[in-house]
Motif scaffolding. Structure first.
Motif, PDB file in Angstrom:
ATOM      1  N   PRO A 341       1.784  -2.911   4.306  1.00  0.00           N
ATOM      2  CA  PRO A 341       1.113  -4.205   4.207  1.00  0.00           C
ATOM      3  C   PRO A 341       0.025  -4.255   3.139  1.00  0.00           C
ATOM      4  CG  PRO A 341       0.262  -2.983   6.076  1.00  0.00           C
ATOM      5  CD  PRO A 341       1.331  -2.129   5.469  1.00  0.00           C
ATOM      6  N   LEU A 342      -0.457  -3.075   2.705  1.00  0.00           N
ATOM      7  CA  LEU A 342      -1.560  -3.018   1.742  1.00  0.00           C
ATOM      8  C   LEU A 342      -1.211  -2.059   0.602  1.00  0.00           C
ATOM      9  CD1 LEU A 342      -4.553  -2.704   4.253  1.00  0.00           C
ATOM     10  CD2 LEU A 342      -3.798  -4.777   3.062  1.00  0.00           C
ATOM     11  N   LEU A 343      -1.832  -2.306  -0.543  1.00  0.00           N
ATOM     12  CA  LEU A 343      -1.596  -1.453  -1.704  1.00  0.00           C
ATOM     13  C   LEU A 343      -2.019  -0.017  -1.421  1.00  0.00           C
ATOM     14  CD1 LEU A 343      -0.771  -1.168  -4.685  1.00  0.00           C
ATOM     15  CD2 LEU A 343      -3.125  -1.771  -5.297  1.00  0.00           C
ATOM     16  N   LEU A 344      -3.129   0.169  -0.700  1.00  0.00           N
ATOM     17  CA  LEU A 344      -3.607   1.513  -0.402  1.00  0.00           C
ATOM     18  C   LEU A 344      -2.579   2.291   0.417  1.00  0.00           C
ATOM     19  CD1 LEU A 344      -5.839   3.613  -0.544  1.00  0.00           C
ATOM     20  CD2 LEU A 344      -6.868   2.569   1.495  1.00  0.00           C
ATOM     21  N   MET A 345      -1.965   1.641   1.392  1.00  0.00           N
ATOM     22  CA  MET A 345      -0.953   2.310   2.204  1.00  0.00           C
ATOM     23  C   MET A 345       0.274   2.645   1.355  1.00  0.00           C
ATOM     24  SD  MET A 345      -1.131   0.292   5.847  1.00  0.00           S
ATOM     25  CE  MET A 345       0.078   1.414   6.543  1.00  0.00           C
ATOM     26  N   LEU A 346       0.616   1.780   0.411  1.00  0.00           N
ATOM     27  CA  LEU A 346       1.735   2.072  -0.484  1.00  0.00           C
ATOM     28  C   LEU A 346       1.446   3.311  -1.316  1.00  0.00           C
ATOM     29  CD1 LEU A 346       4.462   1.269  -1.744  1.00  0.00           C
ATOM     30  CD2 LEU A 346       3.179  -0.126  -3.380  1.00  0.00           C
ATOM     31  N   LEU A 347       0.220   3.435  -1.808  1.00  0.00           N
ATOM     32  CA  LEU A 347      -0.145   4.598  -2.613  1.00  0.00           C
ATOM     33  C   LEU A 347      -0.036   5.879  -1.798  1.00  0.00           C
ATOM     34  CD1 LEU A 347      -3.243   3.190  -4.538  1.00  0.00           C
ATOM     35  CD2 LEU A 347      -0.964   3.627  -5.457  1.00  0.00           C
ATOM     36  N   VAL A 348      -0.379   5.811  -0.520  1.00  0.00           N
ATOM     37  CA  VAL A 348      -0.286   6.987   0.339  1.00  0.00           C
ATOM     38  C   VAL A 348       1.172   7.420   0.504  1.00  0.00           C
ATOM     39  CG1 VAL A 348      -0.666   7.836   2.684  1.00  0.00           C
ATOM     40  CG2 VAL A 348      -2.427   6.482   1.561  1.00  0.00           C
ATOM     41  N   VAL A 349       2.086   6.455   0.618  1.00  0.00           N
ATOM     42  CA  VAL A 349       3.505   6.766   0.815  1.00  0.00           C
ATOM     43  C   VAL A 349       4.162   7.199  -0.489  1.00  0.00           C
ATOM     44  CG1 VAL A 349       5.724   5.843   1.592  1.00  0.00           C
ATOM     45  CG2 VAL A 349       3.625   5.149   2.735  1.00  0.00           C
ATOM     46  N   VAL A 350       3.690   6.656  -1.601  1.00  0.00           N
ATOM     47  CA  VAL A 350       4.311   6.922  -2.897  1.00  0.00           C
ATOM     48  C   VAL A 350       4.216   8.403  -3.266  1.00  0.00           C
ATOM     49  CG1 VAL A 350       3.836   6.629  -5.357  1.00  0.00           C
ATOM     50  CG2 VAL A 350       4.264   4.638  -3.940  1.00  0.00           C
ATOM     51  N   VAL A 351       3.142   9.067  -2.877  1.00  0.00           N
ATOM     52  CA  VAL A 351       2.965  10.479  -3.243  1.00  0.00           C
ATOM     53  C   VAL A 351       4.077  11.353  -2.668  1.00  0.00           C
ATOM     54  CG1 VAL A 351       1.453  12.478  -3.055  1.00  0.00           C
ATOM     55  CG2 VAL A 351       0.478  10.248  -3.559  1.00  0.00           C
ATOM     56  N   PRO A 352       4.315  11.348  -1.329  1.00  0.00           N
ATOM     57  CA  PRO A 352       5.433  12.171  -0.831  1.00  0.00           C
ATOM     58  C   PRO A 352       6.794  11.696  -1.340  1.00  0.00           C
ATOM     59  CG  PRO A 352       4.523  10.805   0.935  1.00  0.00           C
ATOM     60  CD  PRO A 352       3.581  10.712  -0.221  1.00  0.00           C
ATOM     61  N   MET A 353       6.940  10.394  -1.599  1.00  0.00           N
ATOM     62  CA  MET A 353       8.202   9.909  -2.180  1.00  0.00           C
ATOM     63  C   MET A 353       8.478  10.605  -3.507  1.00  0.00           C
ATOM     64  SD  MET A 353       8.078   5.782  -1.522  1.00  0.00           S
ATOM     65  CE  MET A 353       9.246   5.475  -2.827  1.00  0.00           C
ATOM     66  N   ALA A 354       7.476  10.655  -4.364  1.00  0.00           N
ATOM     67  CA  ALA A 354       7.656  11.272  -5.678  1.00  0.00           C
ATOM     68  C   ALA A 354       7.874  12.779  -5.566  1.00  0.00           C
ATOM     69  CB  ALA A 354       6.437  10.978  -6.555  1.00  0.00           C
ATOM     70  N   ILE A 355       7.165  13.433  -4.643  1.00  0.00           N
ATOM     71  CA  ILE A 355       7.323  14.884  -4.467  1.00  0.00           C
ATOM     72  C   ILE A 355       8.735  15.212  -4.002  1.00  0.00           C
ATOM     73  CG2 ILE A 355       6.586  16.844  -3.063  1.00  0.00           C
ATOM     74  CD1 ILE A 355       3.754  15.701  -3.132  1.00  0.00           C
ATOM     75  N   VAL A 356       9.203  14.476  -2.988  1.00  0.00           N
ATOM     76  CA  VAL A 356      10.548  14.717  -2.455  1.00  0.00           C
ATOM     77  C   VAL A 356      11.607  14.470  -3.533  1.00  0.00           C
ATOM     78  CG1 VAL A 356      12.270  13.764  -0.867  1.00  0.00           C
ATOM     79  CG2 VAL A 356       9.981  14.305  -0.034  1.00  0.00           C
ATOM     80  N   GLU A 357      11.431  13.394  -4.288  1.00  0.00           N
ATOM     81  CA  GLU A 357      12.394  13.076  -5.356  1.00  0.00           C
ATOM     82  C   GLU A 357      12.440  14.176  -6.397  1.00  0.00           C
ATOM     83  OE1 GLU A 357      12.626  10.077  -9.165  1.00  0.00           O
ATOM     84  OE2 GLU A 357      11.665   9.357  -7.337  1.00  0.00           O
ATOM     85  N   SER A 358      11.276  14.693  -6.788  1.00  0.00           N
ATOM     86  CA  SER A 358      11.225  15.708  -7.835  1.00  0.00           C
ATOM     87  C   SER A 358      11.867  17.012  -7.373  1.00  0.00           C
ATOM     88  CB  SER A 358       9.770  15.946  -8.249  1.00  0.00           C
ATOM     89  OG  SER A 358       9.696  16.844  -9.328  1.00  0.00           O
ATOM     90  N   ILE A 359      11.581  17.427  -6.143  1.00  0.00           N
ATOM     91  CA  ILE A 359      12.187  18.655  -5.623  1.00  0.00           C
ATOM     92  C   ILE A 359      13.702  18.489  -5.512  1.00  0.00           C
ATOM     93  CG2 ILE A 359      12.273  20.247  -3.674  1.00  0.00           C
ATOM     94  CD1 ILE A 359       9.368  19.576  -3.094  1.00  0.00           C
TER      95      ILE A 359
END
Length: 449
Positions: A341-359
């Motif tokens: 619902p908020l940009l801050l929460m999106l930023l929190v989720v984006v970090v593990p998304m990028a890590i998982v994608e890269s691995i």
């Protein structure tokens, strides 16, 4: 008759101690993400690749600006990128077959020199005000054609510089170099244009290609035991192009783990990796952010991807199962991001998304480049280049249509759900086949996956 020899008390004590001496525990395999840098050749290769990536992203940025200046059309800019990618779709397998047939170091050095020549030619056309849209399209097409050989050749050459167990570390380091080159090259493009002009940016990129080409002759690949390629039947030349292409395609499609890897990667790439569409639409739409907010999200994605690449360097022998689990986790995280619902929460989720994608990307690339026998790896990469270019071109329009129908949140949630469902269905099918298949078939399938 053997003569009994009486041992002294000291000898008996020594024998007893030796008999009960604990066996030495073998050293644990090193998992440092930077272990590939123990190779001097890899250190030179990574340095050369960093300069090459800087120049490539600088040139790509300038190329887009030139098309916009010449035509004023964003559609023509996209067309120039498609023209450069099209050879990978049409002749990717042929380029991979050439890499298998030709000496790898020579192939990589020549392809880099040709790419440098293309950059210098474009710089001359810009300097003398002779560059037109048709000329730029031709240059883009030729560059894409050379890349069908250069991509597999340079990828496999980098892997040859380290032991097999360190290939994940080499690929992960390449991901870090690519990320740094992309960020820095894009940023340096503006500075370079201001200082030396657009032609100067092309010259810088040409010099970066020549630097790589000059480094290659001094690289020392690691000696490995290589199985000789099977001898072709009499009457058919081993280097017959059509035969080589058929062999590469047949090998790829007959290798279950490679087909599974292709399906997982394709679904994830089309529905889960086009963040420039999904997250940009989410940030500027439902989250009421602007370009600056999306810039923050893009930066966090880049940081997370770089961190993931470092973690992926600890892998030694990744499996298709690992890639599937990571892709499914990425799909679930994408669903959470769609509900933020908020940009801050999106930023929190984006970090593990990028890590998982890269691995996941590093693990998949490692399997792709090490699973086939050495004499087939170029053709396997050629097949992969063709199919990945296909979903790379078709994915954005399909995802854009989904966003138009379901909205940004709906596209993220639906895409993540489809990714997880496809992987779950594949896991169930794999388990069912293991239960019902005869033991030999089951063992063969387990080996393939």
């Amino acid at each position: 008759m053997p003569v009994a020899v009486e041992l002294t008390p000291a000898q008996r004590t020594a024998d007893t101690l030796e008999e009960h001496r604990p066996t030495q525990t073998p050293a644990r395999p090193e998992r440092s993400p930077w272990r590939c840098l123990r190779s001097r050749s890899m250190r030179w290769w990574s340095t050369a690749n960093l300069f090459s990536n800087l120049g490539t992203w600088m040139q790509l940025t300038v190329q887009n600006l030139l098309v916009l200046q010449l035509t004023g059309s964003a559609a023509m800019t996209g067309l120039s990128l498609s023209v450069q990618a099209a050879p990978g779709l049409l002749v990717g397998l042929l380029g991979g077959a050439a890499v298998d047939a030709w000496p790898r170091k020579l192939t990589a050095a020549v392809s880099q020199a040709v790419l440098g020549t293309m950059a210098f030619t474009t710089a001359a056309l810009v300097s003398f005000h002779m560059l037109s849209v048709p000329a730029l399209m031709v240059m883009a097409a030729v560059t894409g054609l050379v890349a069908t050989v250069d991509g597999p050749a340079t990828s496999l050459l980098g892997n040859d510089l380290v032991p097999e167990s360190d290939v994940p570390s080499a690929i992960a380091l390449g991901s870090v170099v690519h990320s740094v080159g992309r960020l820095a090259g894009t940023a340096l493009a503006g500075i370079t244009i201001a200082v030396v002009g657009e032609a100067g940016a092309y010259v810088v990129n040409g010099l970066s290609f020549l630097f790589v080409s000059a480094v290659i002759p001094f690289l020392r690949p690691v000696a490995r035991e290589r199985k000789a390629a099977p001898t072709p039947p009499r009457g058919r030349a081993a280097d017959e192009p059509r035969m080589a292409l058929r062999e590469g395609l047949a090998f790829f499609m007959g290798r279950r783990r490679l087909v599974a890897l292709m399906v997982i990667t394709a679904v994830s790439a089309v529905l889960g990796r086009n963040y420039a569409l999904t997250l940009a639409t989410l940030v500027t739409g439902p989250l009421h952010g602007g370009p600056a907010a999306y810039g923050v999200v893009s930066t966090v994605l880049a940081i997370g991807g770089t961190a993931g690449a470092v973690l992926a360097g600890r892998l030694r022998r990744p499996s298709v199962r690992l890639v599937a689990v990571l892709a499914a986790a990425g799909g679930l995280l994408q669903m959470v991001a769609g509900c933020a619902p908020l940009l801050l929460m999106l930023l929190v989720v984006v970090v593990p998304m990028a890590i998982v994608e890269s691995i996941s990307d590093t693990a998949a690339t490692t399997i792709l480049q090490t699973d086939p026998p050495p004499h087939m790896r170029g053709r396997v990469l050629g097949v992969w280049n063709s199919v990945s270019t296909g979903w790379g071109l078709a994915g954005p329009p399909a995802l854009g249509l989904l966003i138009q129908v379901a909205g940004a949140r709906g596209a993220l949630v639906a895409g993540g759900l489809i990714i997880a469902a496809v992987i779950g269905a594949g896991a169930l099918a794999h388990g069912r086949l293991q239960r019902v298949s005869p033991a030999p078939v089951r063992e063969a399938f387990a080996t393939a996956s």
